[in-house]
Scaffold this active site. Structure first.
Site, PDB file in Angstrom:
ATOM      1  N   CYS A  81       4.463  44.293  21.425  1.00  0.00           N
ATOM      2  CA  CYS A  81       4.440  45.689  20.988  1.00  0.00           C
ATOM      3  C   CYS A  81       5.372  46.512  21.860  1.00  0.00           C
ATOM      4  CB  CYS A  81       3.028  46.231  21.066  1.00  0.00           C
ATOM      5  SG  CYS A  81       1.872  45.205  20.169  1.00  0.00           S
ATOM      6  N   GLU A  82       6.656  46.261  21.762  1.00  0.00           N
ATOM      7  CA  GLU A  82       7.682  46.939  22.562  1.00  0.00           C
ATOM      8  C   GLU A  82       8.957  46.931  21.747  1.00  0.00           C
ATOM      9  OE1 GLU A  82       8.350  48.013  25.857  1.00  0.00           O
ATOM     10  OE2 GLU A  82       6.448  47.540  26.829  1.00  0.00           O
ATOM     11  N   TYR A  94      16.472  32.297  35.298  1.00  0.00           N
ATOM     12  CA  TYR A  94      15.843  33.601  35.127  1.00  0.00           C
ATOM     13  C   TYR A  94      15.166  33.715  33.767  1.00  0.00           C
ATOM     14  CZ  TYR A  94      18.982  34.306  39.074  1.00  0.00           C
ATOM     15  OH  TYR A  94      19.653  34.155  40.271  1.00  0.00           O
ATOM     16  N   ARG A 109      22.055  30.610  38.911  1.00  0.00           N
ATOM     17  CA  ARG A 109      22.306  30.527  37.478  1.00  0.00           C
ATOM     18  C   ARG A 109      23.261  29.387  37.089  1.00  0.00           C
ATOM     19  NH1 ARG A 109      22.252  35.289  34.572  1.00  0.00           N
ATOM     20  NH2 ARG A 109      22.678  36.364  36.532  1.00  0.00           N
ATOM     21  N   ARG A 116      15.465  38.636  29.936  1.00  0.00           N
ATOM     22  CA  ARG A 116      16.849  39.042  30.160  1.00  0.00           C
ATOM     23  C   ARG A 116      17.416  39.965  29.068  1.00  0.00           C
ATOM     24  NH1 ARG A 116      20.796  36.317  30.603  1.00  0.00           N
ATOM     25  NH2 ARG A 116      21.584  37.374  32.444  1.00  0.00           N
TER      26      ARG A 116
HETATM   27  N1  LLP Z   1      21.660  34.691  46.710  1.00  0.00           N
HETATM   28  C1  LLP Z   1      21.019  35.870  46.726  1.00  0.00           C
HETATM   29  C2  LLP Z   1      20.826  36.555  48.002  1.00  0.00           C
HETATM   30  C3  LLP Z   1      20.543  36.427  45.530  1.00  0.00           C
HETATM   31  O1  LLP Z   1      19.924  37.596  45.553  1.00  0.00           O
HETATM   32  C4  LLP Z   1      20.759  35.741  44.320  1.00  0.00           C
HETATM   33  C5  LLP Z   1      20.281  36.293  43.048  1.00  0.00           C
HETATM   34  C6  LLP Z   1      21.416  34.501  44.353  1.00  0.00           C
HETATM   35  C7  LLP Z   1      21.862  34.013  45.566  1.00  0.00           C
HETATM   36  C8  LLP Z   1      21.683  33.700  43.119  1.00  0.00           C
HETATM   37  O2  LLP Z   1      22.538  34.374  42.273  1.00  0.00           O
HETATM   38  P1  LLP Z   1      23.170  33.613  41.008  1.00  0.00           P
HETATM   39  O3  LLP Z   1      24.030  32.498  41.550  1.00  0.00           O
HETATM   40  O4  LLP Z   1      22.072  33.113  40.188  1.00  0.00           O
HETATM   41  O5  LLP Z   1      23.973  34.669  40.332  1.00  0.00           O
HETATM   42  N2  LLP Z   1      17.567  38.172  36.977  1.00  0.00           N
HETATM   43  C9  LLP Z   1      19.004  38.406  36.862  1.00  0.00           C
HETATM   44  C10 LLP Z   1      19.768  37.865  38.024  1.00  0.00           C
HETATM   45  C11 LLP Z   1      19.281  38.387  39.352  1.00  0.00           C
HETATM   46  C12 LLP Z   1      19.963  37.740  40.522  1.00  0.00           C
HETATM   47  C13 LLP Z   1      19.205  38.044  41.779  1.00  0.00           C
HETATM   48  N3  LLP Z   1      19.778  37.459  42.948  1.00  0.00           N
HETATM   49  C14 LLP Z   1      19.480  37.807  35.532  1.00  0.00           C
HETATM   50  O6  LLP Z   1      18.672  37.264  34.792  1.00  0.00           O
HETATM   51  O7  LLP Z   1      20.660  37.927  35.192  1.00  0.00           O
END
Ligand code: LLP
Length: 418
Positions: free
Chosen positions: A342-343, A371, A276, A312
């Protein structure tokens, strides 16, 4: 990209108009600023330079090849969570030593790919998986470096769906199991089982959970060394949060300094897996206003983008800043900004303060680079949106939007199989 409604010098209205000449039926699209992406990648790498880690971008946040290629150019590798992401990383030129294979549902095909094509390391989610990795490594006579994912029992703030390090979470083994596996690593002669992997949560704006994860990792490394199995690799995962809708951003440089001070001279190899933080702020979802409806004094602004395009808000109650590209004169008042599906969960904001809006106006939904498109679906018979990239003042359609005709074309693939 906050402030001006432009990506890399290209006004978003112009970007949308240019796309409309290619895709006349489109009413929304994603736009990414690749120069801003490269600048964030440089900033990330500079912050952690003292540790010289492999920075492996979590591909699940955004798998657009133009994004991956730009990150690769900035010295960033890939964290892949599936065979598809491994193949994608390789197709985008990410070299073997820059690829990390992650995931808690390892398949024989992934293990085989990793052993055959090569990876920096594999994050194994449990001990039985090591047997599968061992067979794959033996079959290709190629050693695999493995970091065992540990569930350290660390709770993180935020939505429970993005917390991964608590005791309830499905990920990883207990510290005791990890220590036992490292101590008996001779059982897997083709694996270099000398790593620990932790990823405790996402969208962290306070480094405290990462601090606890670091201490847990260092403590376990020390204990493992005491048991005759010293570790050589620590993968601290991702989780670095961004400033959604006026919130705080993760204090990246301060945390990086703290980390470097704590582990200076330790002789360990490091991996970080940001998703992210790198790509979230450089992406925007541009959507047309389809309708403005008033009911009992409440204003509903119906956008042409919905929860299938950006899940999200519906899934995590996440709030992204929304702003008109060309604000009309007049007082701001509350509006429920909703999508066309439709939600009842298809809502981007319950009461955003917005100036007057009319059908045909364009709005930007900010910080949608991570995401966003990656979690899009065809729900409600909707094609996924086009994705545009801007760089050096030039605009490219990097992925075409799907049309109704595309959905109809793949509506059936009947094969008699029994
Ligand atoms: N490493 C692993 C093992 C992970 O599972 C994830 C994200 C990351 C790194 C990267 O994480 P970040 O730096 O992006 O926080 N869909 C959700 C977020 C799910 C994160 C899943 N794993 C959202 O939109 O907030």
């Amino acid at each position: 990209m906050s402030g001006t409604p432009a990506a890399c010098g290209v006004p978003l209205e112009r970007a949308f108009a240019a796309l409309r000449t290619l895709e006349p039926g489109c009413h929304a699209c994603y736009v990414y600023d690749l120069d801003a992406l490269a600048a964030r990648a440089r900033r990330f790498r500079a912050a952690f330079a003292a540790l010289d880690p492999l920075t492996a971008f979590a591909l699940k946040a955004n798998g657009l090849p133009a994004v991956l290629e730009r990150l690769r150019g900035a010295g960033v590798g890939a964290e892949a969570g599936s065979l598809g992401e491994l193949e994608l990383a390789a197709a985008c030129g990410c070299a073997a030593e820059m690829r990390v294979l992650n995931g808690n549902g390892r398949t024989p095909e992934e293990a085989d790919w990793a052993a055959r094509e090569g990876v920096h390391s594999v994050n194994a989610d449990h001990v039985a998986e090591l047997d599968l990795l061992e067979r794959a490594a033996a079959a290709h006579a190629r050693p695999l470096r493995v970091a065992l994912r540990v569930n350290p029992g660390i709770e993180t703030p935020g939505h429970r769906y993005v917390a991964t390090g608590g005791e309830e979470a499905k990920f990883g083994v207990s510290p005791g199991e990890a220590l036992a596996a490292w101590a008996s690593r001779g059982r897997w002669p083709h694996l270099a089982l000398d790593g620990i992997h932790l990823h405790v949560g996402s969208q962290l704006t306070d480094p405290a959970p990462l601090e606890r994860a670091l201490e847990a990792a260092l403590g376990m490394a020390e204990e493992s060394a005491r048991r005759g199995a010293p570790l050589g690799l620590i993968n601290l995962g991702g989780g670095f949060g961004i400033a959604y809708d006026g919130g705080a951003e993760f204090p990246l440089e301060a945390w990086a300094r703290r980390l470097a001070e704590r582990v200076a001279g330790g002789g360990l190899a490091w991996v970080l897996e940001p998703g992210r933080w790198l790509v979230g702020p450089v992406g925007v979802l541009v959507a047309e206003v389809l309708w403005v409806k008033r009911r009992d004094g409440r204003r509903f602004v119906v956008l042409a983008a919905g929860m299938n395009d950006l899940l999200r808000p519906a899934l995590y109650h996440a709030r992204h800043a929304i702003e008109p590209l060309a604000p009309r004169a007049g007082a701001s008042e509350p509006a429920a900004v909703v999508g066309p599906l439709c939600e009842s969960a298809d809502v981007f904001a319950e009461d955003a303060m917005l100036p007057p809006l009319e059908p045909g106006d364009l709005v930007a939904i900010r910080d949608a680079g991570a995401y966003g498109a990656a979690m899009a679906s065809n729900y409600n018979g909707r094609g996924r949106l086009a994705e545009l990239v801007a760089s050096g003042g030039k605009l490219t359609r990097a992925r075409a939007g799907e049309t109704a005709a595309d959905l109809v074309a793949r509506r059936r693939n009947d094969v008699l199989i029994g």
